[in-house]
Scaffold this motif. Structure first.
Motif, PDB file in Angstrom:
ATOM      1  N   SER A 301      51.778  17.933   0.724  1.00 23.99           N
ATOM      2  CA  SER A 301      51.344  19.018   1.611  1.00 23.99           C
ATOM      3  C   SER A 301      50.217  19.842   1.003  1.00 23.99           C
ATOM      4  O   SER A 301      49.408  20.433   1.716  1.00 23.99           O
ATOM      5  CB  SER A 301      52.527  19.935   1.950  1.00 23.99           C
ATOM      6  N   TRP A 306      45.584  22.303   7.400  1.00 18.50           N
ATOM      7  CA  TRP A 306      46.633  22.783   8.300  1.00 18.50           C
ATOM      8  C   TRP A 306      46.897  21.820   9.459  1.00 18.50           C
ATOM      9  O   TRP A 306      48.045  21.553   9.812  1.00 18.50           O
ATOM     10  CB  TRP A 306      46.240  24.155   8.831  1.00 18.50           C
ATOM     11  N   SER A 307      45.841  21.268  10.016  1.00 17.53           N
ATOM     12  CA  SER A 307      45.995  20.401  11.194  1.00 17.53           C
ATOM     13  C   SER A 307      46.791  19.147  10.894  1.00 17.53           C
ATOM     14  O   SER A 307      47.356  18.526  11.807  1.00 17.53           O
ATOM     15  CB  SER A 307      44.621  20.013  11.751  1.00 17.53           C
ATOM     16  N   LEU A 309      49.445  19.121   8.786  1.00 14.12           N
ATOM     17  CA  LEU A 309      50.832  19.465   8.484  1.00 14.12           C
ATOM     18  C   LEU A 309      51.716  19.143   9.682  1.00 14.12           C
ATOM     19  O   LEU A 309      51.292  19.274  10.833  1.00 14.12           O
ATOM     20  CB  LEU A 309      50.968  20.951   8.150  1.00 14.12           C
ATOM     21  N   GLU A 313      56.458  21.469   8.484  1.00 10.13           N
ATOM     22  CA  GLU A 313      55.689  22.002   7.364  1.00 10.13           C
ATOM     23  C   GLU A 313      54.948  23.277   7.757  1.00 10.13           C
ATOM     24  O   GLU A 313      54.836  24.218   6.957  1.00 10.13           O
ATOM     25  CB  GLU A 313      54.694  20.951   6.862  1.00 10.13           C
ATOM     26  N   LYS A 314      54.460  23.332   8.981  1.00 13.75           N
ATOM     27  CA  LYS A 314      53.795  24.556   9.446  1.00 13.75           C
ATOM     28  C   LYS A 314      54.787  25.717   9.516  1.00 13.75           C
ATOM     29  O   LYS A 314      54.445  26.857   9.198  1.00 13.75           O
ATOM     30  CB  LYS A 314      53.148  24.324  10.809  1.00 13.75           C
ATOM     31  N   THR A 318      54.528  29.088   7.426  1.00 13.65           N
ATOM     32  CA  THR A 318      54.586  30.372   8.134  1.00 13.65           C
ATOM     33  C   THR A 318      55.588  31.307   7.462  1.00 13.65           C
ATOM     34  O   THR A 318      55.346  32.510   7.338  1.00 13.65           O
ATOM     35  CB  THR A 318      54.955  30.158   9.607  1.00 13.65           C
ATOM     36  N   GLU A 324      46.638  29.173   9.588  1.00 12.64           N
ATOM     37  CA  GLU A 324      45.686  28.088   9.386  1.00 12.64           C
ATOM     38  C   GLU A 324      44.484  28.473   8.523  1.00 12.64           C
ATOM     39  O   GLU A 324      44.115  27.765   7.581  1.00 12.64           O
ATOM     40  CB  GLU A 324      45.195  27.564  10.745  1.00 12.64           C
ATOM     41  N   TRP A 327      45.558  29.026   4.881  1.00 17.72           N
ATOM     42  CA  TRP A 327      45.943  27.740   4.283  1.00 17.72           C
ATOM     43  C   TRP A 327      44.705  26.902   3.952  1.00 17.72           C
ATOM     44  O   TRP A 327      44.628  26.269   2.906  1.00 17.72           O
ATOM     45  CB  TRP A 327      46.857  26.984   5.242  1.00 17.72           C
ATOM     46  N   ASP A 355      53.160  24.346  17.945  1.00 22.56           N
ATOM     47  CA  ASP A 355      53.302  23.293  16.937  1.00 22.56           C
ATOM     48  C   ASP A 355      53.940  23.795  15.642  1.00 22.56           C
ATOM     49  O   ASP A 355      53.817  23.174  14.595  1.00 22.56           O
ATOM     50  CB  ASP A 355      51.940  22.649  16.639  1.00 22.56           C
ATOM     51  N   ILE A 356      54.633  24.923  15.717  1.00 24.20           N
ATOM     52  CA  ILE A 356      55.392  25.429  14.574  1.00 24.20           C
ATOM     53  C   ILE A 356      56.878  25.356  14.923  1.00 24.20           C
ATOM     54  O   ILE A 356      57.319  25.983  15.893  1.00 24.20           O
ATOM     55  CB  ILE A 356      54.993  26.880  14.230  1.00 24.20           C
TER      56      ILE A 356
END
Length: 411
Positions: A301, A306-307, A309, A313-314, A318, A324, A327, A355-356
């Motif tokens: 990781s 970020w994109s 992850l 993982e996001k 967080t 983003e 990171w 997407d988190i």
């Protein structure tokens, strides 16, 4: 003697439920029933009430007589007045404490935890047994800067043994104040309130703020605009020098927001990771051996933008207060709109990005709350859409961070 401990940032375990402001008159009597015989006094509930829930009279007492700000009231152990025993308070401070319902006994125990007493005084009072139960010795007490501190200082409440909890109870610690519960309102999906003031480019800061950042904290324009590059940000809040910490507070930081948004817990011992923090670190692929000073292997990781992850993982990132742009190591000037005066990355009360996946915290909770119990009303979707830490390099394109000296402050 002082309890200048090295502690992980507080991890709240409960929401404050009362919605009724506490009046001054009520505050004088506002003590919970002494349900636990192990606590020597009933809890002074006024101190565990968020600032915005105090009535105006009580707020005035807290500010004008005791010198608290909203931020220092909503966090335990950082206000100057809390470093003083009852007999060291000024007459004005003692008057304020009395109006809030404190006595010498409850102040020394719940507010000062006997930090302002010598070891000999503690012995005379029969209090050393409690500190000894937490691993303290006279040498620790009298030389708190000598490096070695009791291991309990790097433990959350949930990591203490039953005997250690009883010892902590004896000096009026319980889960919320041991873990330094954050009482500040938090409308964001981050674990603690977003420090928007830190996400303004240097040339947008007023001269007062620039002076604090430069003269008290050692920032330059470059290190301010590039988060994670300042020496100060490689330390936990409680490991900052006295002037640096005062500067951080002047800017608007406190223990939780600094350790999460500025340090991202990078200066914590592995043994200090617990519950949701441990889930976050391990979800990103870290192991104890990787976290050590001399590790040469890092999780995948660390080299991902970020994109790339995963949603899990996001969520983990967080919980460590990354988003983003941070990171990916983008300078603030790249994600700041000079016309609106707002950063374009995140808002203090924005919805949780789809997407988190915070479900990874379903068992542990999220910063002490249920995963679906953080954030603005828009964020309510069901199911929810080491032994040493002196130096470590994180081998991603994002960071090259040195861990701070020695220990990580706890309680």
């Amino acid at each position: 003697g002082s309890f200048s401990s090295i502690s992980p940032q507080s991890k709240p375990n409960r929401k404050m439920k009362s919605l009724t402001p506490i009046s001054t008159a009520a505050a004088i009597l506002a003590f919970l029933p002494a349900a636990q015989a192990s606590l020597p006094y009933a809890k002074p509930t006024v101190r565990y009430t968020p600032y915005f829930r105090l009535d105006k009279t009580s707020q005035n007492i807290v500010e004008d007589k005791l010198g608290y700000s909203e931020a220092t009231w909503n966090n335990f152990g950082i206000a100057r007045v809390e470093k003083k025993r009852w007999s060291s308070l000024t007459s004005n401070e003692r008057d304020g404490a009395t109006l809030l319902g404190f006595t010498e006994g409850t102040w020394n125990c719940y507010i000062n935890h006997y930090e302002d007493f010598s070891w000999e005084e503690l012995e005379d009072m029969g209090m050393t047994q409690h500190y000894e139960g937490l691993g303290w010795t006279q040498a620790h007490w009298e030389n708190p800067t000598d490096g070695e501190i009791p291991y309990t200082e790097a433990r959350w409440w949930g990591q203490l043994t039953d005997n250690e909890k009883r010892a902590a109870n004896g000096i009026c610690f319980f889960e919320d104040n041991w873990d330094k519960k954050d009482m500040n309102p938090n409308p964001s999906f981050f674990p603690h309130p977003l420090p928007n003031f830190r996400y303004r480019p240097w040339d947008e800061l007023n001269s007062v703020t620039q002076n604090v950042a430069t003269n008290m904290m050692g920032y330059t324009e470059e290190s301010w605009n590039n988060l994670g590059t300042s020496i100060a940000e490689k330390n936990t809040f409680l490991n900052l020098g006295t002037e640096q910490r005062a500067g951080a507070m002047e800017l608007g930081f406190y223990t939780h927001t600094w350790d999460c948004f500025m340090n991202h817990y990078l200066s914590y011992y592995w043994s200090s990771f617990h519950e949701d923090l441990k889930v976050a670190i391990e979800t990103l692929g870290w192991t104890e051996s990787m976290w050590s000073d001399d590790a040469e292997v890092y999780p995948a990781s660390e080299s991902k933008p970020w994109s790339d992850l995963t949603p899990e993982e996001k969520a983990a990132a967080t919980r460590l207060c990354y988003f983003e742009e941070i990171w990916n190591g983008q300078p603030i000037v790249d994600w700041y709109d000079y016309e609106t005066g707002m950063n374009t990355a995140v808002t203090a009360d924005g919805p949780l990005p789809k997407d988190i996946d915070l479900e990874i915290f379903e068992t542990t909770g999220y910063a002490g709350k249920a995963p679906g119990d953080v954030g603005a009303s828009v964020y309510t979707a069901t199911g929810l859409g080491s032994s040493s830490s002196s130096y470590r390099i994180v081998s991603s394109s994002v960071f090259a961070l040195a861990l701070s000296i020695g220990a990580t402050l706890l309680v």
